[in-house]
Design an enzyme around this catalytic site. Structure first.
Site, PDB file in Angstrom:
ATOM      1  N   SER A 232       0.058   1.473   6.833  1.00 20.48           N
ATOM      2  CA  SER A 232      -0.858   0.385   7.174  1.00 20.48           C
ATOM      3  C   SER A 232      -2.010   0.286   6.166  1.00 20.48           C
ATOM      4  CB  SER A 232      -1.406   0.611   8.579  1.00 20.48           C
ATOM      5  OG  SER A 232      -2.155   1.802   8.621  1.00 20.48           O
ATOM      6  N   GLU A 253       1.845   1.076  -0.870  1.00 18.50           N
ATOM      7  CA  GLU A 253       2.727   0.030  -0.322  1.00 18.50           C
ATOM      8  C   GLU A 253       2.264  -0.228   1.099  1.00 18.50           C
ATOM      9  OE1 GLU A 253       5.313  -1.663  -1.554  1.00 18.50           O
ATOM     10  OE2 GLU A 253       4.986  -0.778  -3.526  1.00 18.50           O
ATOM     11  N   CYS A 287       7.498  -4.517   6.629  1.00 22.59           N
ATOM     12  CA  CYS A 287       6.236  -4.948   6.010  1.00 22.59           C
ATOM     13  C   CYS A 287       6.348  -6.359   5.438  1.00 22.59           C
ATOM     14  CB  CYS A 287       5.783  -3.946   4.961  1.00 22.59           C
ATOM     15  SG  CYS A 287       7.038  -3.562   3.755  1.00 22.59           S
TER      16      CYS A 287
HETATM   17  P1  NAD Z   1      -0.849   3.882  11.636  1.00 20.96           P
HETATM   18  O1  NAD Z   1      -1.814   3.167  10.796  1.00 20.96           O
HETATM   19  O2  NAD Z   1      -1.375   4.849  12.652  1.00 20.96           O
HETATM   20  O3  NAD Z   1       0.176   4.719  10.754  1.00 20.96           O
HETATM   21  C1  NAD Z   1       0.965   4.164   9.728  1.00 20.96           C
HETATM   22  C2  NAD Z   1       1.692   5.324   9.044  1.00 20.96           C
HETATM   23  O4  NAD Z   1       0.730   6.129   8.369  1.00 20.96           O
HETATM   24  C3  NAD Z   1       2.381   6.277  10.031  1.00 20.96           C
HETATM   25  O5  NAD Z   1       3.592   6.721   9.454  1.00 20.96           O
HETATM   26  C4  NAD Z   1       1.414   7.441  10.190  1.00 20.96           C
HETATM   27  O6  NAD Z   1       2.048   8.683  10.464  1.00 20.96           O
HETATM   28  C5  NAD Z   1       0.780   7.491   8.832  1.00 20.96           C
HETATM   29  N1  NAD Z   1      -0.582   7.973   8.845  1.00 20.96           N
HETATM   30  C6  NAD Z   1      -1.555   7.673   9.734  1.00 20.96           C
HETATM   31  N2  NAD Z   1      -2.694   8.295   9.389  1.00 20.96           N
HETATM   32  C7  NAD Z   1      -2.431   8.990   8.264  1.00 20.96           C
HETATM   33  C8  NAD Z   1      -3.200   9.826   7.416  1.00 20.96           C
HETATM   34  N3  NAD Z   1      -4.518  10.057   7.617  1.00 20.96           N
HETATM   35  N4  NAD Z   1      -2.570  10.380   6.345  1.00 20.96           N
HETATM   36  C9  NAD Z   1      -1.272  10.147   6.085  1.00 20.96           C
HETATM   37  N5  NAD Z   1      -0.508   9.360   6.847  1.00 20.96           N
HETATM   38  C10 NAD Z   1      -1.081   8.784   7.915  1.00 20.96           C
HETATM   39  O7  NAD Z   1       0.027   2.818  12.341  1.00 20.96           O
HETATM   40  P2  NAD Z   1       1.360   2.901  13.175  1.00 20.96           P
HETATM   41  O8  NAD Z   1       1.014   2.616  14.589  1.00 20.96           O
HETATM   42  O9  NAD Z   1       2.211   4.068  12.889  1.00 20.96           O
HETATM   43  O10 NAD Z   1       2.062   1.649  12.513  1.00 20.96           O
HETATM   44  C11 NAD Z   1       1.554   0.377  12.768  1.00 20.96           C
HETATM   45  C12 NAD Z   1       1.031  -0.297  11.552  1.00 20.96           C
HETATM   46  O11 NAD Z   1       1.334   0.376  10.362  1.00 20.96           O
HETATM   47  C13 NAD Z   1       1.705  -1.637  11.452  1.00 20.96           C
HETATM   48  O12 NAD Z   1       0.918  -2.601  12.067  1.00 20.96           O
HETATM   49  C14 NAD Z   1       1.861  -1.867  10.003  1.00 20.96           C
HETATM   50  O13 NAD Z   1       0.769  -2.590   9.506  1.00 20.96           O
HETATM   51  C15 NAD Z   1       1.772  -0.523   9.376  1.00 20.96           C
HETATM   52  N6  NAD Z   1       3.034  -0.052   8.823  1.00 20.96           N
HETATM   53  C16 NAD Z   1       3.379  -0.515   7.619  1.00 20.96           C
HETATM   54  C17 NAD Z   1       4.562  -0.105   7.044  1.00 20.96           C
HETATM   55  C18 NAD Z   1       4.976  -0.608   5.702  1.00 20.96           C
HETATM   56  O14 NAD Z   1       6.144  -0.549   5.397  1.00 20.96           O
HETATM   57  N7  NAD Z   1       4.065  -1.033   4.854  1.00 20.96           N
HETATM   58  C19 NAD Z   1       5.379   0.768   7.727  1.00 20.96           C
HETATM   59  C20 NAD Z   1       4.996   1.255   8.982  1.00 20.96           C
HETATM   60  C21 NAD Z   1       3.791   0.843   9.520  1.00 20.96           C
END
Ligand code: NAD
Length: 482
Positions: A232, A253, A287
């Protein structure tokens, strides 16, 4: 070894060994189609991470000095193993992430091909010789940057890890990969293919843990030379700042909120069918998923009817069932987000054309949902749904559509439908996005670069550009006749 649910036992891979974390701490893995706990993922301690870093440091020197032909051959062997195991990997993926089995096995096969593509590109990481003074050899060389800390999410349990692993290993780098704790067994199955292909110990290390603790620890380590993240925007900004504080480059990304601009001269039914197909892939958890449908007012009724029909034809169910075309959301957070965004849009005057309520059964099931008359101030119009929500908004002139399309801080994917070559060129020039598809909603391909502009991040994955982040450019001038 598998659990009663047919789900593999998950371990980390550090310094060539499959292992549990030092304290034996674990977190549950949940099947999103049943809400049952199907396994446990081990969580790393700081000491586990230090072992992984030390291994990546040693592994880097081994891998960097391995002839490129041998590296390429080994990566091809790993790709062949993954192809052989695609059905089993697909089953694991469906159990932990929810996507339909055919989509999951297809993802495993596709990423094996991604690996082959990058393996071959490793042979083409050319430098150059620059004309210079007589007796001087002036060259530019490309060398692997060093050990990489990579972080990948849960939406593509094979695609996410493989994009990082394949480019890093092709470039000659080692990795400490933190894959998602929600989809750990697919990542472990990919790593097993490299281990079984004979990858030297320490080159590819796999860890799980508390995401914030793991990323802070790895990014701060002097061993790590590149931070590569998919996820995210808020987390991306946090990690980019941590990397910046220790002057490390980062590959980001991040999310998007892709506009689909359907112009007055487009075929509304063809556009609706193509856009709906792309919208509901992976239950919208992509995404690049199309997520704001801007349709010329002269076509909006026909487009909406065709889109609603396509949405209602989607078969929502457990990814293991043969007729399912869309599985559950991958976790409860995504389910709650769809409920919140729908309720907010409806409260502000949007009309619900189909869907809009979670299915009355266990599992995080939310149906394809189409909303019209969605006002600009609805959260759905600015917050990435990352789920099967489709807001349709009419426009009257193209400048207005482009203004809405470009109004958000995101800039990942965009789509346009038009019968006019001139309008297509205008869309290509004006839409602020790193990935643009015209007259179709194309997915990512490994032979071409993917990545964002604005808050959607920087750096590219796929295509020859994929190796750029993993290579440094070194200028060497050599005076031959001192
Ligand atoms: P999130 O923001 O909590 O986490 C997104 C990802 O980042 C997860 O895999 C999580 O384990 C990881 N993460 C979280 N905090 C981290 C940190 N401090 N260090 C390293 N990794 C960390 O959100 P979520 O609930 O898992 O996913 C929802 C949102 O994430 C979506 O709305 C979308 O915007 C985004 N997302 C984007 C992609 C992409 O392909 N760009 C993929 C998955 C999620």
């Amino acid at each position: 070894m598998t659990t009663d649910h047919g789900y593999p036992a998950v371990r980390m891979h550090i310094a060539g060994q499959w292992c549990q974390g030092g304290t034996g701490r674990t977190a549950p893995v949940v099947n999103p189609a049943t809400e049952e706990t199907i396994g446990e993922v081990p969580l790393a301690t700081a000491a586990d991470l230090d072992r992984a870093l030390e291994a990546a440091d040693t592994g880097f020197r081994t891998w960097r000095d391995t002839p490129v032909a041998d590296r390429t051959a080994l990566l091809h062997t790993a790709a062949d193993l993954l192809t052989e195991r695609a059905e089993a990997v697909g089953l694991t993926m469906t159990l932990e992430q929810g996507k339909p089995l055919a989509e999951a096995a297809g993802e495993a096969r596709r990423v094996a091909d991604t690996l082959r593509w990058h393996a071959d590109d490793a042979r083409r990481a050319y430098g150059r010789v620059i004309p210079s003074a007589p007796g001087t050899l002036l060259t530019v060389r490309r060398e692997p940057i060093g050990p990489v800390a990579a972080f990948v999410p849960w939406n593509f349990p094979a695609g996410g890890p493989m994009r990082k692993i394949s480019a890093a290993l092709a470039a000659g780098c080692s990795l400490v990969l933190k894959a998602s704790e929600e989809t750990p067994a697919t990542a472990a199955a990919l790593v097993a293919c490299f281990v079984d292909a004979g990858l030297p110990a320490g080159v590819l290390n796999l860890v799980f843990g508390d995401p914030a603790e793991v990323s802070a620890h790895l990014i701060a380590s002097p061993v790590v030379r590149l931070v590569a993240f998919t996820g995210s925007v808020p987390v991306g900004k946090l990690l980019a700042a941590e990397a910046g504080a220790v002057m490390k480059p980062a590959l980001m990304e991040l999310g998007g909120h892709a506009p689909v601009v359907v112009c007055a001269d487009a075929d509304p039914v063809r556009a609706a069918r193509g856009a709906a197909r792309a919208k509901f892939v992976n239950a919208g958890q992509v995404c690049t998923s199309p997520s704001r449908f801007l349709v010329h007012s002269s076509l909006v009724d026909e487009f909406t009817d065709a889109f609603v029909a396509a949405a209602e034809a989607v078969v929502v169910g457990d990814g293991l069932a043969a007729d399912t075309t869309m599985g559950p959301l991958a976790n409860e957070r995504r389910l709650r987000a769809q409920e919140r965004l729908t309720a907010d849009a409806v409260a502000r005057g949007a009309k619900l054309r189909t869907g809009g309520e979670r299915l009355d059964r266990p599992g995080y099931f939310y149906p394809p949902t189409v909303l019209t008359d969605v006002p600009a101030d609805a959260a759905l119009m600015s917050e990435e749904p990352f789920g099967p929500l489709a807001p349709i908004v009419p426009f009257t002139d193209l400048d207005e559509a482009l203004r809405i399309a470009n109004a958000l801080p995101y800039g990942l994917a965009a789509y346009g439908f038009t019968d006019s070559a001139a309008t297509a060129e205008l869309l290509a020039a004006r839409l602020e996005a790193g990935i643009l598809s015209l007259n179709h909603c194309g997915g990512s391909v490994h032979e071409a670069p993917s990545g964002g502009v604005k808050d959607s991040g920087y750096g590219r994955e796929g295509g020859p550009e994929a190796l750029d982040a993993y290579l440094i450019t070194k200028r060497v001038s050599h005076l031959l006749t001192p």
